[in-house]
Design a protein around this motif. Structure first.
Motif, PDB file in Angstrom:
ATOM      1  N   UNK A  28     -23.861  41.173  39.317  1.00  0.00           N
ATOM      2  CA  UNK A  28     -22.927  42.071  38.639  1.00  0.00           C
ATOM      3  C   UNK A  28     -23.298  43.536  38.813  1.00  0.00           C
ATOM      4  N   UNK A  29     -24.588  43.820  39.009  1.00  0.00           N
ATOM      5  CA  UNK A  29     -25.011  45.214  39.136  1.00  0.00           C
ATOM      6  C   UNK A  29     -25.165  45.657  40.594  1.00  0.00           C
ATOM      7  N   UNK A  30     -24.519  44.907  41.513  1.00  0.00           N
ATOM      8  CA  UNK A  30     -24.465  45.287  42.923  1.00  0.00           C
ATOM      9  C   UNK A  30     -23.010  45.413  43.363  1.00  0.00           C
ATOM     10  N   UNK A  31     -22.722  46.413  44.170  1.00  0.00           N
ATOM     11  CA  UNK A  31     -21.435  46.549  44.830  1.00  0.00           C
ATOM     12  C   UNK A  31     -21.645  46.289  46.315  1.00  0.00           C
ATOM     13  N   UNK A  32     -21.124  45.177  46.786  1.00  0.00           N
ATOM     14  CA  UNK A  32     -21.359  44.716  48.162  1.00  0.00           C
ATOM     15  C   UNK A  32     -20.392  45.450  49.096  1.00  0.00           C
ATOM     16  N   UNK A  33     -20.926  46.362  49.925  1.00  0.00           N
ATOM     17  CA  UNK A  33     -20.073  47.198  50.768  1.00  0.00           C
ATOM     18  C   UNK A  33     -19.631  46.518  52.055  1.00  0.00           C
ATOM     19  N   UNK A  34     -20.494  45.684  52.642  1.00  0.00           N
ATOM     20  CA  UNK A  34     -20.158  45.048  53.911  1.00  0.00           C
ATOM     21  C   UNK A  34     -21.404  44.741  54.714  1.00  0.00           C
ATOM     22  N   UNK A  35     -21.187  44.409  55.992  1.00  0.00           N
ATOM     23  CA  UNK A  35     -22.256  43.864  56.827  1.00  0.00           C
ATOM     24  C   UNK A  35     -22.411  44.685  58.108  1.00  0.00           C
ATOM     25  N   UNK A  36     -23.665  44.967  58.455  1.00  0.00           N
ATOM     26  CA  UNK A  36     -23.970  45.616  59.728  1.00  0.00           C
ATOM     27  C   UNK A  36     -24.137  44.535  60.789  1.00  0.00           C
ATOM     28  N   UNK A  37     -23.247  44.499  61.749  1.00  0.00           N
ATOM     29  CA  UNK A  37     -23.352  43.584  62.880  1.00  0.00           C
ATOM     30  C   UNK A  37     -22.479  44.097  64.016  1.00  0.00           C
ATOM     31  N   UNK A  38     -22.952  43.921  65.237  1.00  0.00           N
ATOM     32  CA  UNK A  38     -22.166  44.329  66.409  1.00  0.00           C
ATOM     33  C   UNK A  38     -21.558  43.130  67.124  1.00  0.00           C
ATOM     34  N   UNK A  39     -21.854  41.913  66.644  1.00  0.00           N
ATOM     35  CA  UNK A  39     -21.331  40.708  67.270  1.00  0.00           C
ATOM     36  C   UNK A  39     -19.861  40.512  66.913  1.00  0.00           C
ATOM     37  N   UNK A  40     -18.974  40.394  67.896  1.00  0.00           N
ATOM     38  CA  UNK A  40     -17.564  40.138  67.576  1.00  0.00           C
ATOM     39  C   UNK A  40     -17.375  38.856  66.766  1.00  0.00           C
ATOM     40  N   UNK A  41     -18.158  37.825  67.091  1.00  0.00           N
ATOM     41  CA  UNK A  41     -18.046  36.569  66.349  1.00  0.00           C
ATOM     42  C   UNK A  41     -18.433  36.768  64.887  1.00  0.00           C
ATOM     43  N   UNK A  42     -19.554  37.460  64.654  1.00  0.00           N
ATOM     44  CA  UNK A  42     -20.005  37.690  63.285  1.00  0.00           C
ATOM     45  C   UNK A  42     -19.024  38.585  62.528  1.00  0.00           C
ATOM     46  N   UNK A  43     -18.466  39.573  63.210  1.00  0.00           N
ATOM     47  CA  UNK A  43     -17.490  40.449  62.557  1.00  0.00           C
ATOM     48  C   UNK A  43     -16.280  39.647  62.088  1.00  0.00           C
ATOM     49  N   UNK A  44     -15.875  38.695  62.893  1.00  0.00           N
ATOM     50  CA  UNK A  44     -14.773  37.836  62.483  1.00  0.00           C
ATOM     51  C   UNK A  44     -15.130  37.000  61.275  1.00  0.00           C
ATOM     52  N   UNK A  45     -16.358  36.482  61.244  1.00  0.00           N
ATOM     53  CA  UNK A  45     -16.794  35.686  60.097  1.00  0.00           C
ATOM     54  C   UNK A  45     -16.868  36.531  58.830  1.00  0.00           C
ATOM     55  N   UNK A  46     -17.357  37.782  58.976  1.00  0.00           N
ATOM     56  CA  UNK A  46     -17.439  38.675  57.816  1.00  0.00           C
ATOM     57  C   UNK A  46     -16.052  38.914  57.232  1.00  0.00           C
ATOM     58  N   UNK A  47     -15.103  39.186  58.102  1.00  0.00           N
ATOM     59  CA  UNK A  47     -13.734  39.430  57.628  1.00  0.00           C
ATOM     60  C   UNK A  47     -13.162  38.202  56.945  1.00  0.00           C
ATOM     61  N   UNK A  48     -13.390  37.034  57.537  1.00  0.00           N
ATOM     62  CA  UNK A  48     -12.826  35.796  56.985  1.00  0.00           C
ATOM     63  C   UNK A  48     -13.527  35.376  55.701  1.00  0.00           C
ATOM     64  N   UNK A  49     -14.872  35.457  55.702  1.00  0.00           N
ATOM     65  CA  UNK A  49     -15.634  34.971  54.547  1.00  0.00           C
ATOM     66  C   UNK A  49     -15.593  35.936  53.373  1.00  0.00           C
ATOM     67  N   UNK A  50     -15.713  37.231  53.674  1.00  0.00           N
ATOM     68  CA  UNK A  50     -15.985  38.212  52.630  1.00  0.00           C
ATOM     69  C   UNK A  50     -14.845  39.181  52.367  1.00  0.00           C
ATOM     70  N   UNK A  51     -13.995  39.380  53.367  1.00  0.00           N
ATOM     71  CA  UNK A  51     -12.964  40.396  53.223  1.00  0.00           C
ATOM     72  C   UNK A  51     -13.537  41.792  53.071  1.00  0.00           C
ATOM     73  N   UNK A  52     -14.701  42.010  53.676  1.00  0.00           N
ATOM     74  CA  UNK A  52     -15.367  43.297  53.603  1.00  0.00           C
ATOM     75  C   UNK A  52     -15.549  43.843  55.014  1.00  0.00           C
ATOM     76  N   UNK A  53     -15.764  45.155  55.161  1.00  0.00           N
ATOM     77  CA  UNK A  53     -15.868  45.728  56.501  1.00  0.00           C
ATOM     78  C   UNK A  53     -17.187  45.398  57.181  1.00  0.00           C
ATOM     79  N   UNK A  54     -17.193  45.506  58.496  1.00  0.00           N
ATOM     80  CA  UNK A  54     -18.407  45.422  59.292  1.00  0.00           C
ATOM     81  C   UNK A  54     -18.743  46.820  59.790  1.00  0.00           C
ATOM     82  N   UNK A  55     -20.035  47.122  59.831  1.00  0.00           N
ATOM     83  CA  UNK A  55     -20.521  48.417  60.280  1.00  0.00           C
ATOM     84  C   UNK A  55     -21.311  48.244  61.566  1.00  0.00           C
ATOM     85  N   UNK A  56     -21.294  49.258  62.408  1.00  0.00           N
ATOM     86  CA  UNK A  56     -21.946  49.165  63.714  1.00  0.00           C
ATOM     87  C   UNK A  56     -23.432  49.478  63.655  1.00  0.00           C
TER      88      UNK A  56
END
Length: 346
Positions: A28-56
Motif C-alpha cells: 500500500x505504501x508503494x506506487x509501482x511505476x513500471x518496468x525497465x526492460x529492452x526486450x520486446x517480449x518482456x515489454x509485451x508481458x509488462x503491458x499485458x500483466x501490469x498495464x504499466x509502462x516499460x522504460x528503456x
C-alpha cells in the motif's frame, strides 16, 4: 500518511515477474511505476500483466519520477546496475545473489553509505513459513539450544540444470541457504564445501554441499542441487531438547506463480495446509507444529518505510556481504578440499 514511494522494477524474467511485481503492486505504501526492460517480449508481458509502462533504462525510470528500484536481472549484472541506480539517487532493492563475490558486494555497500542512499537485498527466504516457524520454536525454547541446522533446496532436473541467469547453484540457492544459517547461528569461522560442475558449455555448478562451523558452536549443513532424485527434508534443525523437521518447501512461490498475490488472498497469504506442517521429534515422540504464515508481503512495506526514514531496511546489506564471503570461502574450499575461513564482511 507519507506519500507512497514511487518505485520501478528492473528486469521481468521469472524473478521480476513473479517474485517482485505482485509484491510491489500489493504494498500500500508503494506506487509501482513500471518496468525497465529492452526486450520486446518482456515489454509485451509488462503491458499485458501490469498495464504499466516499460522504460528503456534506469535513467529513464528516474526521469519519470522514481525514488527507488528493485533490480531482478541476471546475477552478473547486479553490481553494475545497483551502483548505477545508487548514483542516480534511487533507493535499491537488489535481488540475490547481491554480487558474484564479497569484494564487489563490499564496494557496493560502501558506495551506498557514501551517497547516503538506502540499499537492501531481497533475501525473501527469511520470511518463509518454515524458517519463521523454526525461529519461533527456538525463541520459545521448544528445541533447547540449537546444535545443528540442516537446510536444502534440492530438485531433480539433471538435463536442464540451473538457469544461467542465477550464476550457478552456489550463488543462486547458496545465497538463501547461507543467509538463513547466518541469521540463525551467527558468524562463521570455517567453511568446507563440495561442488559438481556440469560438463556442458555453460559449466555451471549444479550440486553443492556446504558445511559451516559457526563461532558460537552451531554447525550448519547446506545442500543445493538440480540433480538430486531423492530430495531430503527442507529443514532439519537439531537442538538439545528435540528436533524440528519439515519436508515441504514454503508455498509462497507457488502462490505467486499461480497468479495469486497478497492483495487477492483475503488474509490467507502464506498459509500452509496441515499436511505441509513440520513436526517436533524427541525420539519416539512426534508432534505436528502449525506453520506460521509465510510473509514475503512484509518486505516491500518495510523497504518503503526505510526510504521514508521511518525504519531500517528489511535486510542490512552488510549481511549480504557476509553471505558473499561465506560463498567465496565455499568456492575455495571446493577447489582445494580444505576448510577455509571466510573474509571479514567489513
Amino acid at each position: 500518511m507519507p506519500a507512497p514511494v514511487r518505485i520501478g522494477l528492473a528486469g521481468y524474467g521469472l524473478g521480476g515477474r513473479y517474485f517482485h511485481a505482485p509484491l510491489i503492486a500489493s504494498a500500500a505504501n508503494c506506487e509501482f511505476l513500471g518496468v525497465v526492460t529492452t526486450s520486446p517480449e518482456r515489454r509485451g508481458q509488462v503491458a499485458e500483466d501490469l498495464g504499466r509502462p516499460a522504460f528503456a533504462s534506469l535513467a529513464e525510470l528516474a526521469s519519470a519520477g522514481a525514488e527507488a528500484v528493485a533490480i531482478s536481472t541476471p546475477a552478473a549484472t547486479h553490481v553494475t546496475l545497483t551502483q548505477q541506480a545508487l548514483r542516480l539517487g534511487l533507493a535499491v532493492v537488489c535481488d540475490k545473489p547481491f554480487a558474484l563475490d564479497a569484494d564487489s558486494a563490499r564496494t557496493t555497500v560502501r558506495l551506498a553509505e557514501q551517497l547516503e542512499v538506502p540499499l537492501t537485498v531481497y533475501q525473501n527466504r527469511r520470511w518463509d513459513s518454515d524458517f519463521l516457524t523454526l525461529r519461533e520454536l527456538l525463541s520459545q525454547g521448544a528445541l533447547g539450544t540449537l546444535t545443528v541446522f540442516e537446510s536444502r533446496f534440492e530438485r531433480f532436473r539433471p538435463q536442464s540444470g540451473p538457469p544461467a541467469a542465477g550464476g550457478g547453484t552456489l550463488l543462486d540457492f547458496g545465497s538463501h541457504l547461507a543467509d538463513q544459517a547466518l541469521v540463525l547461528a551467527g558468524p562463521v569461522s570455517g567453511v568446507y564445501a563440495e561442488m559438481h560442475h556440469r560438463a556442458d558449455a555453460a559449466g555451471l555448478d549444479d550440486d553443492v554441499f556446504i558445511a559451516l562451523a559457526h563461532e558460537g558452536g552451531v554447525r550448519s549443513h547446506l545442500w543445493g542441487s538440480w540433480r538430486q532424485g531423492a530430495p531430503g527434508p527442507r529443514i532439519r534443525a537439531a537442538g538439545t531438547e528435540g528436533s524440528y523437521v519439515i519436508q515441504d518447501v514454503d508455498g509462497q512461490e507457488a502462490q505467486l506463480r499461480s497468479g495469486a498475490s497478497p492483495a487477492s488472498s483475503a488474509g490467507q497469504w502464506g498459509a500452509e495446509p496441515p499436511e505441509h506442517w513440520g513436526h517436533v521429534l524427541r525420539g519416539d515422540s512426534e508432534e505436528p507444529v502449525p506453520s506460521a504464515h509465510g510473509a514475503w508481503n512484509l518486505f516491500y512495506p518495510a523497504f518503503a518505510e526505510a526510504v521514508r526514514g521511518a525504519g531500517p531496511v528489511p535486510v542490512d546489506p552488510w549481511d549480504a556481504v557476509a553471505t558473499a564471503a561465506v560463498l567465496d570461502a565455499a568456492r575455495t574450499s571446493a577447489r582445494t578440499a580444505q576448510v577455509v575461513s571466510p573474509a571479514p564482511a567489513r
